[in-house]
Motif scaffolding. Structure first.
Motif, PDB file in Angstrom:
ATOM      1  N   THR A   2       0.833  -1.188   0.000  1.00 22.58           N
ATOM      2  CA  THR A   2       0.000   0.000   0.000  1.00 22.58           C
ATOM      3  C   THR A   2       0.875   1.249   0.000  1.00 22.58           C
ATOM      4  O   THR A   2       1.775   1.384   0.828  1.00 22.58           O
ATOM      5  N   LEU A   3       0.622   2.132  -0.937  1.00 23.50           N
ATOM      6  CA  LEU A   3       1.342   3.393  -1.001  1.00 23.50           C
ATOM      7  C   LEU A   3       0.567   4.431  -0.194  1.00 23.50           C
ATOM      8  O   LEU A   3      -0.609   4.673  -0.449  1.00 23.50           O
ATOM      9  N   GLU A  54       6.437   0.741  -6.639  1.00 24.90           N
ATOM     10  CA  GLU A  54       6.324   0.077  -5.341  1.00 24.90           C
ATOM     11  C   GLU A  54       7.698  -0.148  -4.713  1.00 24.90           C
ATOM     12  O   GLU A  54       7.887   0.086  -3.512  1.00 24.90           O
ATOM     13  N   ASP A  58       9.132   1.646  -1.274  1.00 26.67           N
ATOM     14  CA  ASP A  58       9.683   0.845  -0.182  1.00 26.67           C
ATOM     15  C   ASP A  58      11.084   1.329   0.184  1.00 26.67           C
ATOM     16  O   ASP A  58      11.421   1.457   1.373  1.00 26.67           O
TER      17      ASP A  58
END
Length: 276
Positions: A2-3, A54, A58
């Motif tokens: 989830t961003l 993504e 991270d």
């Protein structure tokens, strides 16, 4: 994964309002380059580097490390889009003036539309502090100047250092060629001739101080002057990475001979050669 926009804003230390306006764009731009270092430690060490939003999120937000253009501008562009900005990714070419069109795609930049077009770029070595209106002219990013100029073949050219400076990149105001970006990303993380594979690099802003690390050499640029500092041991370099950039390199001892060899190439007249 989830961003999370709030997590990104916390990462860059932005506690102000978030609106799709120029004031917010510039505040976010400045906060990002002061909080998140431009760095290539994973590339230099040969660790896997993924071409994805993504993975970049991270790296930068979850693990609180830095990144390079494909990571920095991917996350920044995503955050701007979440806030409501109209953002276009650009497949730019660093040193296209010298290298020709083969340079295209070796840099990811952003175009933001706010009634007029602005160049936003937190991934060009953290040198650009705020968005630049798409007009020919010079803008102040103290202690650095940027100059934007039109090129005869329909490209724009951004010079780092002022008009005519040799370090520059070219771009057109059209959507990025994503396949080309991915191809150039793959080349830069694997080819031994890539500057990212050759030289351990980190850069970050702290107000009007601009810190530039190339291997053992740390340069601090300030308005009207600059200083240089050479690390003579892996321990000294580890301290610089930690204290200046907030970074750790777990393979520094292993990489040290490579770093010293590159130092001799980059700075053949340096007073000290260290343990390399």
């Amino acid at each position: 994964m989830t961003l999370d926009l709030d997590a990104y804003l916390e990462r860059i230390g932005h506690a102000g309002p978030v609106r799709a306006d120029l004031e917010t764009l510039n505040a976010l731009h400045e906060a990002h380059v002061n909080a998140v270092p431009f760095e290539n430690l994973d590339v230099h060490a040969g660790r896997p580097v993924m071409f994805s939003l993504e993975a970049a999120f991270d790296e930068i937000v979850t693990r609180r490390r830095g990144g390079w253009c494909y990571e920095m501008n991917a996350v920044f562009g995503w955050a701007l889009g979440e806030i409501g900005f109209e953002v276009m990714r650009l497949s730019a070419g660093v040193r296209r003036e010298a290298l020709g069109d083969e340079a295209l795609g070796n840099h990811l930049a952003l175009l933001v539309r706010l009634g007029r077009d602005y160049l936003a770029d937190v991934g060009f070595g953290s040198s650009q502090v705020h968005a630049i209106a798409l007009d020919e002219g010079v803008s102040d990013h103290s202690p650095v100047r940027m100059a934007l100029a039109k090129v005869d073949d329909g490209y724009w050219r951004l010079h780092e250092g002022g008009p005519g400076a040799t370090f520059s990149y070219d771009f057109r105001t059209e959507p990025a060629d994503e396949a080309l970006l991915a191809e150039r990303h793959a080349w830069q993380i694997t080819d031994p001739n890539s500057i990212f594979c050759k030289t351990l690099t980190a850069k970050v802003r702290r107000g009007t101080r601009y810190f530039i690390l190339r291997g053992r050499m740390l340069e601090t640029q300030m308005p009207g002057r600059s200083t240089q500092q050479i690390s003579d041991t892996p321990e000294e370099l580890a301290s610089v990475l930690d204290e200046v950039f907030g970074l750790e390199e777990p393979e520094l001892e292993t990489l040290w001979p490579k770093i010293c060899a590159r130092h001799r190439q980059l700075f053949p007249h340096a007073a000290r050669d260290g343990a390399g």
